[in-house]
Design an enzyme around this catalytic site. Structure first.
Site, PDB file in Angstrom:
ATOM      1  N   HIS A   1       0.859  -1.180   0.000  1.00 52.08           N
ATOM      2  CA  HIS A   1       0.000   0.000   0.000  1.00 52.08           C
ATOM      3  C   HIS A   1       0.899   1.234   0.000  1.00 52.08           C
ATOM      4  CE1 HIS A   1       1.069   0.185   4.218  1.00 52.08           C
ATOM      5  NE2 HIS A   1       0.551  -1.014   4.429  1.00 52.08           N
TER       6      HIS A   1
ATOM      7  N   HIS B   1       3.960   1.450   2.374  1.00 54.80           N
ATOM      8  CA  HIS B   1       5.176   0.768   1.927  1.00 54.80           C
ATOM      9  C   HIS B   1       5.883   1.601   0.843  1.00 54.80           C
ATOM     10  CE1 HIS B   1       2.686  -2.952   3.026  1.00 54.80           C
ATOM     11  NE2 HIS B   1       3.740  -3.057   3.813  1.00 54.80           N
TER      12      HIS B   1
ATOM     13  N   ARG C   1      -3.342  -5.319   6.911  1.00 51.34           N
ATOM     14  CA  ARG C   1      -4.417  -5.973   7.678  1.00 51.34           C
ATOM     15  C   ARG C   1      -5.741  -5.212   7.594  1.00 51.34           C
ATOM     16  NH1 ARG C   1       0.073  -7.703  11.162  1.00 51.34           N
ATOM     17  NH2 ARG C   1       0.029  -9.980  11.218  1.00 51.34           N
TER      18      ARG C   1
HETATM   19  P1  AMP Z   1       4.785  -4.948   6.751  1.00 46.07           P
HETATM   20  O1  AMP Z   1       4.632  -5.322   5.324  1.00 46.07           O
HETATM   21  O2  AMP Z   1       3.486  -4.697   7.448  1.00 46.07           O
HETATM   22  O3  AMP Z   1       5.697  -5.885   7.516  1.00 46.07           O
HETATM   23  O4  AMP Z   1       5.518  -3.530   6.781  1.00 46.07           O
HETATM   24  C1  AMP Z   1       6.753  -3.347   6.108  1.00 46.07           C
HETATM   25  C2  AMP Z   1       7.299  -2.005   6.474  1.00 46.07           C
HETATM   26  O5  AMP Z   1       6.373  -0.994   6.110  1.00 46.07           O
HETATM   27  C3  AMP Z   1       7.552  -1.832   7.986  1.00 46.07           C
HETATM   28  O6  AMP Z   1       8.733  -1.085   8.193  1.00 46.07           O
HETATM   29  C4  AMP Z   1       6.328  -1.071   8.422  1.00 46.07           C
HETATM   30  O7  AMP Z   1       6.539  -0.291   9.592  1.00 46.07           O
HETATM   31  C5  AMP Z   1       6.100  -0.182   7.223  1.00 46.07           C
HETATM   32  N1  AMP Z   1       4.723   0.303   7.175  1.00 46.07           N
HETATM   33  C6  AMP Z   1       3.595  -0.434   7.184  1.00 46.07           C
HETATM   34  N2  AMP Z   1       2.509   0.366   7.170  1.00 46.07           N
HETATM   35  C7  AMP Z   1       2.967   1.640   7.163  1.00 46.07           C
HETATM   36  C8  AMP Z   1       2.354   2.921   7.161  1.00 46.07           C
HETATM   37  N3  AMP Z   1       1.025   3.087   7.175  1.00 46.07           N
HETATM   38  N4  AMP Z   1       3.156   4.023   7.155  1.00 46.07           N
HETATM   39  C9  AMP Z   1       4.503   3.884   7.161  1.00 46.07           C
HETATM   40  N5  AMP Z   1       5.143   2.713   7.173  1.00 46.07           N
HETATM   41  C10 AMP Z   1       4.389   1.597   7.172  1.00 46.07           C
END
Ligand code: AMP
Length: 281
Positions: free
Chosen positions: A34, A37, A187
């Site tokens: 999204h 990322h 999520r």
């Molecule tokens: P994930 O795919 O959920 O493991 O997240 C991968 C990376 O993206 C991690 O460093 C998260 O903290 C970051 N991330 C996820 N959602 C957001 C968001 N809304 N804003 C900024 N960073 C995000």
């Protein structure tokens, strides 16, 4: 954009970029990309010419009761989005590539692992640090970008990099939000329409606390009462924790300052959501 699934291919492609003089930036993710990322990709591109993104849903950081098997996936969509945003190299290893044998070693945090997310998700941060350590050793980036959204994860990764002398700089980029304030998260796709409406209560509570702080309320108890009353007004959400913490240690503070972080976790239906906000931000 090149996509590789094997560690050896990843190492070879990074070595070519480095030989051509590029700094290497890295954004680790679990995919279902999204805008949050992709903003991390923008940040990495500001700091490095060659940007690697990994997409790996890491089984180690999910408890047996958690959502590993139903975690959302969209390989084709992720490839299109990362390419459009300027990712140079996409690393999409399978579980057998990352964990080809029974592990003899994990990276286990000594601090902060039983607090907040750790209290609800035992073993979660050992799973996170183990995979991040592996990814950093595989990619060997100059700079790695994480999101403030997962502040405890970012804090523990920074601690690991410092304590274990990882070479990569660790950068934490701001949280990207939907127009109504909801922090973007893979999520969020679990939420039905009514739940999606309820889910804004996390950011509404944090914004109310920040507003109170800006008006001069520094007493933690009072700020928590403010946030809790917003959360309690939403029947669709059940609080796991609401706290005001020190940005370096994430331990609760006695008096709030502009650097303090308001942290919240709540369940909306079956979906567990987290969010946080720097009070003076
Ligand atoms: P994930 O795919 O959920 O493991 O997240 C991968 C990376 O993206 C991690 O460093 C998260 O903290 C970051 N991330 C996820 N959602 C957001 C968001 N809304 N804003 C900024 N960073 C995000």
């Amino acid at each position: 954009m090149q996509t590789v699934e094997r560690v050896a291919e990843l190492r070879a492609a990074v070595a070519r970029a480095r030989a051509a003089g590029a700094r290497i930036g890295f954004v680790p993710t679990m995919g279902f990309l999204h805008e949050g990322h992709l903003a991390l990709v923008d940040e990495a591109k500001r700091r490095a010419r060659f940007v690697v993104m990994s997409i790996f849903v890491n089984p180690l950081q999910f408890a047996p009761t958690e959502d590993l098997s139903r975690y959302p996936r969209d390989a084709a969509g992720d490839a299109a989005k990362s390419k459009a945003r300027g990712v140079d190299l996409l690393f999409t290893p399978g579980v057998d590539e990352m964990y080809p044998r029974e592990r003899r070693v994990d990276v286990v945090p000594r601090a902060l692992h039983t607090r907040w997310e750790g209290s609800v998700r035992p073993g979660h941060f050992a799973g996170v640090l183990t995979v991040v350590a592996k990814l950093l050793n595989i990619v060997q980036p100059d700079v790695t970008v994480f999101g403030q959204k997962d502040v405890q994860q970012a804090t523990l990764v920074r601690a690991m990099a410092e304590d274990l002398d990882f070479a990569s700089e660790i950068v934490v980029a701001p949280t990207t939000r939907e127009a109504d304030g909801l922090a973007m998260s893979s999520r969020n796709s679990y939420l039905g329409a009514a739940e999606r409406a309820s889910a804004t209560v996390l950011s509404r509570a944090l914004f109310a606390m920040r507003d109170a702080f800006r008006r001069g309320e520094y007493r933690v108890e009072s700020l928590i009462t403010t946030g809790r009353s917003v959360l309690d007004s939403e029947r669709g959400a059940a609080i796991d924790y609401l706290a005001i913490t020190d940005p370096a240690t994430l331990e609760p503070v006695e008096d709030a300052t502009g650097d303090s972080i308001a942290m919240v976790a709540a369940r909306v239906g079956k979906t567990r959501l987290i969010d946080n906000l720097v009070l003076g931000g």
